[in-house]
Design an enzyme around this catalytic site. Structure first.
Site, short mmCIF file in Angstrom:
data_model
loop_
_atom_site.label_atom_id
_atom_site.label_comp_id
_atom_site.label_asym_id
_atom_site.label_seq_id
_atom_site.Cartn_x
_atom_site.Cartn_y
_atom_site.Cartn_z
N HIS A 1 0.84 -1.21 0.00
CA HIS A 1 0.00 0.00 0.00
C HIS A 1 0.87 1.26 0.00
O HIS A 1 0.62 2.21 -0.74
CB HIS A 1 -0.87 0.06 1.27
CG HIS A 1 -1.88 -1.03 1.41
ND1 HIS A 1 -1.96 -1.82 2.53
CD2 HIS A 1 -2.85 -1.46 0.58
CE1 HIS A 1 -2.95 -2.67 2.41
NE2 HIS A 1 -3.51 -2.50 1.22
N SER B 1 -2.72 -7.78 2.83
CA SER B 1 -2.93 -7.69 4.28
C SER B 1 -3.26 -9.06 4.85
O SER B 1 -2.81 -9.40 5.95
CB SER B 1 -4.07 -6.72 4.60
OG SER B 1 -3.73 -5.43 4.17
#
Ligand code: PNS
Length: 171
Positions: free
Chosen positions: A24, A135
């Site tokens: 990210h 994630s």
């Protein structure tokens, strides 16, 4: 030739960020070089059962983006296009890791465009060293105390270890 006047471009990087990873951060850093303002917008996701609360996810994002002056952190609980219009933004920034991301992202980008044709989705190819990163993979490794130092910033690593220690402690 007449020069066109510069319109400030506000981009939104939406996601669950449960938690933020180096993948990210790579996209956020690169977007911040292109757009005037980048709003990292955390979805208060009702479909997924998040590990971190919305406040925890925002706090981690704030810490790891503190060195990028044109990045802000916010949350939303709405259709993405409604949130974007409210923020007077025009661009959605997404990272593409692999061909497998493409179909879902194409569907979302097309639907978002149908819902609001003023909004464009910009895709950035993830840097190759993060193309496998997500994630959920990070959470799987952290849950069993595996090494995640190359996958997430130190603050996130500490927060994951705290979370899994608390979850593993009987009341
Ligand atoms: O990190 P994620 O979970 O892949 O992010 C998905 C996200 C937040 C970008 C997507 O679920 C979203 O935009 N949700 C908001 C609700 C919405 O607008 N849905 C319609 C999209 S076509």
């Amino acid at each position: 030739m007449k020069e066109s006047s510069h319109r400030s471009t506000i981009a939104v990087c939406p996601g669950s960020f449960d938690p933020v990873t180096y993948g990210h951060l790579d996209i956020i850093h690169r977007a911040a070089k292109i757009f005037d303002r980048v709003i990292v917008a955390v979805l208060l996701n009702t479909n997924k059962q998040p590990l971190f609360t919305i406040e925890e996810r925002k706090e981690l994002l704030l810490k790891v983006t503190a060195d990028i002056p044109n990045v802000e952190v916010d949350s939303f609980d709405d259709l993405l296009v409604n949130y974007i219009n409210k923020k007077k933004a025009h661009v959605i920034v997404k990272g593409l890791r692999a061909v497998s991301d493409f179909e879902y992202e194409l569907q979302m980008a097309s639907l978002n465009r149908k819902l609001s044709d003023e909004i464009e989705t910009f895709f950035m190819m993830s840097s190759t060293q993060y193309s496998y990163l997500s994630s959920s993979i990070v959470k799987q490794i952290a849950r069993f105390h595996g090494p995640i130092g190359d996958l997430v910033p130190e603050e996130v690593e500490r927060a994951l270890h705290r979370k899994y220690t608390v979850l593993a402690t009987p009341e």
